[in-house]
Design an enzyme around this catalytic site. Sequence first.
Site, PDB file in Angstrom:
ATOM      1  N   ASP A  43     -21.905 -13.894 -34.560  1.00  0.00           N
ATOM      2  CA  ASP A  43     -22.915 -13.770 -34.128  1.00  0.00           C
ATOM      3  C   ASP A  43     -22.699 -13.864 -32.553  1.00  0.00           C
ATOM      4  O   ASP A  43     -21.387 -13.790 -32.192  1.00  0.00           O
ATOM      5  CB  ASP A  43     -23.883 -15.096 -34.415  1.00  0.00           C
ATOM      6  CG  ASP A  43     -25.356 -14.619 -34.336  1.00  0.00           C
ATOM      7  OD1 ASP A  43     -25.858 -14.073 -33.308  1.00  0.00           O
ATOM      8  OD2 ASP A  43     -26.281 -14.905 -35.251  1.00  0.00           O
ATOM      9  N   TYR A  67     -28.061   3.680 -14.527  1.00  0.00           N
ATOM     10  CA  TYR A  67     -26.950   3.466 -15.350  1.00  0.00           C
ATOM     11  C   TYR A  67     -26.801   2.678 -16.463  1.00  0.00           C
ATOM     12  O   TYR A  67     -26.231   2.590 -17.367  1.00  0.00           O
ATOM     13  CB  TYR A  67     -25.740   3.358 -14.339  1.00  0.00           C
ATOM     14  CG  TYR A  67     -25.443   4.509 -13.161  1.00  0.00           C
ATOM     15  CD1 TYR A  67     -25.074   5.796 -13.660  1.00  0.00           C
ATOM     16  CD2 TYR A  67     -26.032   4.107 -12.159  1.00  0.00           C
ATOM     17  CE1 TYR A  67     -25.205   6.621 -12.848  1.00  0.00           C
ATOM     18  CE2 TYR A  67     -26.235   5.230 -11.008  1.00  0.00           C
ATOM     19  CZ  TYR A  67     -25.678   6.515 -11.486  1.00  0.00           C
ATOM     20  OH  TYR A  67     -25.660   7.487 -10.466  1.00  0.00           O
ATOM     21  N   THR A  90     -18.256  10.708 -14.288  1.00  0.00           N
ATOM     22  CA  THR A  90     -19.265  11.019 -15.442  1.00  0.00           C
ATOM     23  C   THR A  90     -18.735  12.458 -16.106  1.00  0.00           C
ATOM     24  O   THR A  90     -18.495  12.671 -17.501  1.00  0.00           O
ATOM     25  CB  THR A  90     -20.616  11.502 -14.903  1.00  0.00           C
ATOM     26  OG1 THR A  90     -21.097  10.581 -14.161  1.00  0.00           O
ATOM     27  CG2 THR A  90     -21.500  11.844 -16.011  1.00  0.00           C
ATOM     28  N   SER A 117     -19.220   7.895 -27.538  1.00  0.00           N
ATOM     29  CA  SER A 117     -17.812   7.808 -27.569  1.00  0.00           C
ATOM     30  C   SER A 117     -17.445   7.106 -29.067  1.00  0.00           C
ATOM     31  O   SER A 117     -16.131   7.314 -29.252  1.00  0.00           O
ATOM     32  CB  SER A 117     -17.364   6.756 -26.448  1.00  0.00           C
ATOM     33  OG  SER A 117     -17.756   7.216 -25.212  1.00  0.00           O
ATOM     34  N   HIS A 170     -30.250   7.098  -1.984  1.00  0.00           N
ATOM     35  CA  HIS A 170     -30.547   8.588  -2.184  1.00  0.00           C
ATOM     36  C   HIS A 170     -31.939   8.999  -2.851  1.00  0.00           C
ATOM     37  O   HIS A 170     -32.571  10.026  -2.851  1.00  0.00           O
ATOM     38  CB  HIS A 170     -29.660   9.346  -2.910  1.00  0.00           C
ATOM     39  CG  HIS A 170     -29.474   8.815  -4.395  1.00  0.00           C
ATOM     40  ND1 HIS A 170     -28.283   8.985  -5.221  1.00  0.00           N
ATOM     41  CD2 HIS A 170     -30.641   8.691  -5.068  1.00  0.00           C
ATOM     42  CE1 HIS A 170     -28.730   8.642  -6.537  1.00  0.00           C
ATOM     43  NE2 HIS A 170     -30.141   8.465  -6.601  1.00  0.00           N
ATOM     44  N   HIS A 171     -32.827   7.745  -2.793  1.00  0.00           N
ATOM     45  CA  HIS A 171     -34.121   7.862  -3.322  1.00  0.00           C
ATOM     46  C   HIS A 171     -34.855   8.064  -1.913  1.00  0.00           C
ATOM     47  O   HIS A 171     -36.092   7.979  -2.211  1.00  0.00           O
ATOM     48  CB  HIS A 171     -34.509   6.768  -4.216  1.00  0.00           C
ATOM     49  CG  HIS A 171     -33.841   6.715  -5.556  1.00  0.00           C
ATOM     50  ND1 HIS A 171     -34.457   7.274  -6.717  1.00  0.00           N
ATOM     51  CD2 HIS A 171     -32.829   6.282  -5.922  1.00  0.00           C
ATOM     52  CE1 HIS A 171     -33.508   7.034  -7.759  1.00  0.00           C
ATOM     53  NE2 HIS A 171     -32.341   6.580  -7.376  1.00  0.00           N
ATOM     54  N   GLU A 224     -30.097   0.653 -12.426  1.00  0.00           N
ATOM     55  CA  GLU A 224     -30.999   0.712 -13.778  1.00  0.00           C
ATOM     56  C   GLU A 224     -30.641   2.122 -14.328  1.00  0.00           C
ATOM     57  O   GLU A 224     -30.764   2.184 -15.638  1.00  0.00           O
ATOM     58  CB  GLU A 224     -32.463   0.618 -13.642  1.00  0.00           C
ATOM     59  CG  GLU A 224     -33.324   0.714 -14.722  1.00  0.00           C
ATOM     60  CD  GLU A 224     -33.328  -0.268 -15.694  1.00  0.00           C
ATOM     61  OE1 GLU A 224     -32.531  -1.472 -15.577  1.00  0.00           O
ATOM     62  OE2 GLU A 224     -34.006  -0.092 -17.025  1.00  0.00           O
ATOM     63  N   ARG A 272     -45.225  15.705  -7.892  1.00  0.00           N
ATOM     64  CA  ARG A 272     -45.477  15.009  -9.142  1.00  0.00           C
ATOM     65  C   ARG A 272     -46.697  14.143  -8.688  1.00  0.00           C
ATOM     66  O   ARG A 272     -47.148  14.142  -7.854  1.00  0.00           O
ATOM     67  CB  ARG A 272     -44.176  14.193  -9.313  1.00  0.00           C
ATOM     68  CG  ARG A 272     -43.790  13.169  -8.095  1.00  0.00           C
ATOM     69  CD  ARG A 272     -42.495  12.645  -8.221  1.00  0.00           C
ATOM     70  NE  ARG A 272     -42.343  11.527  -9.066  1.00  0.00           N
ATOM     71  CZ  ARG A 272     -41.384  10.708  -9.271  1.00  0.00           C
ATOM     72  NH1 ARG A 272     -40.588  10.559  -8.455  1.00  0.00           N
ATOM     73  NH2 ARG A 272     -41.450  10.119 -10.298  1.00  0.00           N
ATOM     74  N   SER A 303     -35.745 -11.492 -19.689  1.00  0.00           N
ATOM     75  CA  SER A 303     -35.269 -11.148 -20.956  1.00  0.00           C
ATOM     76  C   SER A 303     -33.811 -10.306 -20.789  1.00  0.00           C
ATOM     77  O   SER A 303     -32.878 -10.744 -21.442  1.00  0.00           O
ATOM     78  CB  SER A 303     -36.323 -10.108 -21.628  1.00  0.00           C
ATOM     79  OG  SER A 303     -35.623  -9.227 -22.599  1.00  0.00           O
ATOM     80  N   SER A 304     -34.024  -9.375 -19.770  1.00  0.00           N
ATOM     81  CA  SER A 304     -32.479  -8.684 -19.783  1.00  0.00           C
ATOM     82  C   SER A 304     -31.570  -9.415 -19.049  1.00  0.00           C
ATOM     83  O   SER A 304     -30.397  -9.084 -19.495  1.00  0.00           O
ATOM     84  CB  SER A 304     -32.952  -7.421 -18.755  1.00  0.00           C
ATOM     85  OG  SER A 304     -33.787  -6.471 -19.330  1.00  0.00           O
ATOM     86  N   HIS A 361     -46.644   5.207 -18.442  1.00  0.00           N
ATOM     87  CA  HIS A 361     -45.621   6.178 -19.142  1.00  0.00           C
ATOM     88  C   HIS A 361     -44.081   5.629 -18.671  1.00  0.00           C
ATOM     89  O   HIS A 361     -43.307   5.606 -19.300  1.00  0.00           O
ATOM     90  CB  HIS A 361     -45.961   7.779 -18.951  1.00  0.00           C
ATOM     91  CG  HIS A 361     -44.849   8.542 -19.178  1.00  0.00           C
ATOM     92  ND1 HIS A 361     -44.625   8.634 -20.756  1.00  0.00           N
ATOM     93  CD2 HIS A 361     -43.863   9.421 -18.691  1.00  0.00           C
ATOM     94  CE1 HIS A 361     -43.593   9.464 -20.769  1.00  0.00           C
ATOM     95  NE2 HIS A 361     -43.052  10.026 -19.642  1.00  0.00           N
ATOM     96  N   TRP A 364     -44.559   3.966 -11.201  1.00  0.00           N
ATOM     97  CA  TRP A 364     -43.640   2.997 -12.000  1.00  0.00           C
ATOM     98  C   TRP A 364     -42.718   2.128 -10.933  1.00  0.00           C
ATOM     99  O   TRP A 364     -42.241   1.189 -10.999  1.00  0.00           O
ATOM    100  CB  TRP A 364     -42.897   3.544 -12.915  1.00  0.00           C
ATOM    101  CG  TRP A 364     -41.454   4.028 -12.829  1.00  0.00           C
ATOM    102  CD1 TRP A 364     -41.385   5.334 -12.115  1.00  0.00           C
ATOM    103  CD2 TRP A 364     -40.197   3.452 -12.476  1.00  0.00           C
ATOM    104  NE1 TRP A 364     -39.940   5.477 -12.029  1.00  0.00           N
ATOM    105  CE2 TRP A 364     -39.257   4.351 -12.301  1.00  0.00           C
ATOM    106  CE3 TRP A 364     -39.631   2.165 -12.916  1.00  0.00           C
ATOM    107  CZ2 TRP A 364     -37.845   3.981 -11.923  1.00  0.00           C
ATOM    108  CZ3 TRP A 364     -38.548   1.947 -12.939  1.00  0.00           C
ATOM    109  CH2 TRP A 364     -37.394   2.830 -12.117  1.00  0.00           C
ATOM    110  N   LYS A 389     -15.706  11.534 -18.707  1.00  0.00           N
ATOM    111  CA  LYS A 389     -16.304  11.383 -19.922  1.00  0.00           C
ATOM    112  C   LYS A 389     -16.702  12.684 -20.703  1.00  0.00           C
ATOM    113  O   LYS A 389     -16.153  12.762 -21.781  1.00  0.00           O
ATOM    114  CB  LYS A 389     -17.582  10.391 -20.021  1.00  0.00           C
ATOM    115  CG  LYS A 389     -17.329   9.071 -19.560  1.00  0.00           C
ATOM    116  CD  LYS A 389     -18.739   8.297 -19.671  1.00  0.00           C
ATOM    117  CE  LYS A 389     -18.860   6.938 -19.346  1.00  0.00           C
ATOM    118  NZ  LYS A 389     -17.561   6.069 -19.513  1.00  0.00           N
ATOM    119  N   HIS A 436     -31.553   1.944  -8.943  1.00  0.00           N
ATOM    120  CA  HIS A 436     -30.650   3.195  -9.309  1.00  0.00           C
ATOM    121  C   HIS A 436     -29.484   2.430 -10.162  1.00  0.00           C
ATOM    122  O   HIS A 436     -29.420   3.377 -11.201  1.00  0.00           O
ATOM    123  CB  HIS A 436     -29.941   3.800  -8.104  1.00  0.00           C
ATOM    124  CG  HIS A 436     -29.555   5.023  -8.368  1.00  0.00           C
ATOM    125  ND1 HIS A 436     -30.172   6.302  -8.573  1.00  0.00           N
ATOM    126  CD2 HIS A 436     -28.162   5.382  -9.070  1.00  0.00           C
ATOM    127  CE1 HIS A 436     -29.566   7.271  -9.166  1.00  0.00           C
ATOM    128  NE2 HIS A 436     -28.325   6.680  -9.479  1.00  0.00           N
TER     129      HIS A 436
END
Lengths: 282, 552
Positions: free
Chosen positions: B105, B258, B329, B269, B303-304, B256, B451, B170-171, B76, B140, B332, B254
């Site tokens: 393109d 963002y 943040t 926006s 912080h994780h 990721e 969890r 890919s990314s 998941h 994960w 925005k 982390h």
Amino acid sequence: MAQRFAMPRIDADADQASPPAGGQQTLGSSPFSGEPDQEIHLPGPSALPLVLAFGLLVLAAGALLNYYIAGIGLLICVGTIVAWARPALAPVTDATAEPLEGGDDLNWWGLLWFLLTEAVLFAYLIAAYLYIRAVIAPEWPPEGTERLHLTLPAINTGLLLLSSLPIRYAGRSIQRGQQRGLVVGLALTILLGALFIVLQGYEYAVAGFTPQTNVFGSIFYTLTGFHGAHVLIGLGMLSVALWHAARGRFSAERHFGVQAAELYWHFVDVVWVVLFVLLYVL
Amino acid sequence: MATTLGHGAGAQAGPPTWLAWLTTTDHKKIGLMYILGGIFFFLIGGIDAALIRTQLAASNMKLLHPDLYNEIFTMHGLIMIFLFATPTIAGFGNYLVPLMIGQRDMAFPRLNALSLWAFLLGGLLLLVGQATGNAPNAGWFNYVPLSGPRFSRGLNVDFWIVGTTLLTISSTAGAINFIVTILRMRAPGMGINQMPLFVWTVLVTAFIIVVAFPPLSVSAALLYLDRNLGTSWYDPAGGGDPILWQHLFWNFGHPEVYILILPVMGMLSEIFPVFSRKPIFGYLFVAWSTVAIGVLSYTVWAHHMFTVGMPLLSQAFFAANTNLVAVPTAVKIFNWLATMWGGKLRLATPMLFAIGFLGMFLLGGIAGVVVATVPVDWQVHDSYFVVAHFHYVFFGGTAFGLFAGLYYWFPKMSGRLFDERLGRWHFWLWFVGGNLTFMPMYFLGLLGMPRRYYTYDAARGWDFWNLVATVGAYMLAAGTLVALYNLWHAWRRGPEAGPNPWDAWTLEWATSSPPPDYNFARLPSVKSARPLWDEAYPEQADWKQGYHDERL
């Protein structure tokens, strides 16, 4: 392209901003101000991306199941990449030849960003090594592991540094349209690079430890092995460039393939110097 | 609207065949396949979520085998992050960026196709793993030593390694493509501060990807070596260290986060101004707060890891940096509110989802500040409080924003209008269902529910809130089905949308819907961030008013 794009200002600027007719022609612009600064030719449909992705899938499946399958995947990938690079290597001699994808300039940008991710990869590998050495390990090298000998890697460092001369010579030759100097320079570079690989293999063979011995061995073989793989990729690029150079496919105007191989080779050089200092000397 | 189209520029050259799609280098076809692939995986990941919630609906349930449960919650997370959110964002980027910058393109169209196929085949590989009982099953984020050779003997974790590696390729290829495209191929006159804000966020995200995916590759490669070649990178017995995994992984993990939220903020926006009939408030602040978040994203990874026993000084450092992220943040969010303030609001479906995003994202973001406080984190770490936090941000943020974008650009991509009434149904099912699902998780976390637990005892008193969350999850599933029916039906039978159904101002709306091959018959040339406004109202053109014209 009979249809008109009917934004008034666009037509007003059409003289300076409009590319030659045809959907595959377009314009590039400068990074900040957005002024048009080059013509770009877009490629048509191609099966190569799908084939290369399939090769990667086979390689991944092989990494899970069986290294022979991985070998087949690797062959598919290498073959596709060589075929992919071909049009970019061939010089445009007349209007019918297939032009570059993007412009040299865009390719150059793409290459630099690719090298940045490569540099970050090495940076994290090195950071992992330094973390274990500085934070985790009570002594370095760990008890019972001999210190690395310096002679062989020092010779290897010399070989790689020396090899940056012939590759620069090759690059400068083709900038001036000198085919002979290009071929000689590439061949010499390949020779020195191959020698590096041979000596590295010899060092592996005589080393008193294996990747499984302890984390020292893991670090040594992972870092030098990862770098060695990059040397092999560099040698592959140089060999493809040499193959095309021997057939006179580069010119003073069109030689991105040589530039790419040269920059990549310098990158591999610099990374080695950093590794040499951090792994052997420090 | 005085706008017309580059219609007929080779668009109807021939019927699209399977071969044309397999060999295409067209950014729009690639973008569509990315988005459709992303939605397909969203459904698979959603089924996983429904199974998890069903298993947890009441105490002492034995619906799933515990081993299967491990695979399902791992898949998941993997699917929603790597196979839904990341590629769907890449799909929107692919489809929209060349159109928005008035280009034909991407810079490297074939490389673009490679990114797509590597994503689809990598996703397929993970599904094969799941179908053959080899799905990753160590969470994960795949912590060692659980994922190491000693405790995970099957192929499961190896599937994690090779799957994420394909997606990394890919990314990364996609990110390089976006950077070169955006920096070197903008329409004449489109300075960097005249770019649409979505393009801004894609650019910053691409920078983050180029630097943030390598640590993932390194962490995966070292784990592969440990598992298959017997090295000791993560193994204390050989002098390695399992915490190294956490550092490497969260150096990717982390940023990721963002990567998954910034482009969505870019979509909002675009949407807020169009549906408030006002230009964005504080363009430069919205643009450069994106850069600020991008930079800060590298300074918060640990912080994780507040509970692994780091020195207090580093904990304080990472807590402070994490709180700093709240500043750009909030910039925005206040800019969006100010954009809406005094505007002529039009509450069409995209705008509903955008406003829904504001509420949901805020409920997640504020909890983010809470868990960044070290002593609080020590209490709620690895509890459902954290699960609630990141689901408010991912589901309430990323998924809400992505569907806002999907509804907003669907008429452009399909040439059809969807049903607004069904769109509202979808919104309310998701908004109510989302809060019903995830708000109880905050409570459960504070009540001490960890969890990833397979089941729990009735004496714990967690039954009620778990049941509420499960009911909410079924509402989310219902909302998703409504959305799929709505879009599928619209694609086949919806009324013609025309080039610019929302009366929007950026260049993608200047060409027909869907745009022809190579997008524009002539390359547009622009002077401000709202070229279609300038064209419609030449007297009040933005570039005459000085909007968005601030130079660097």
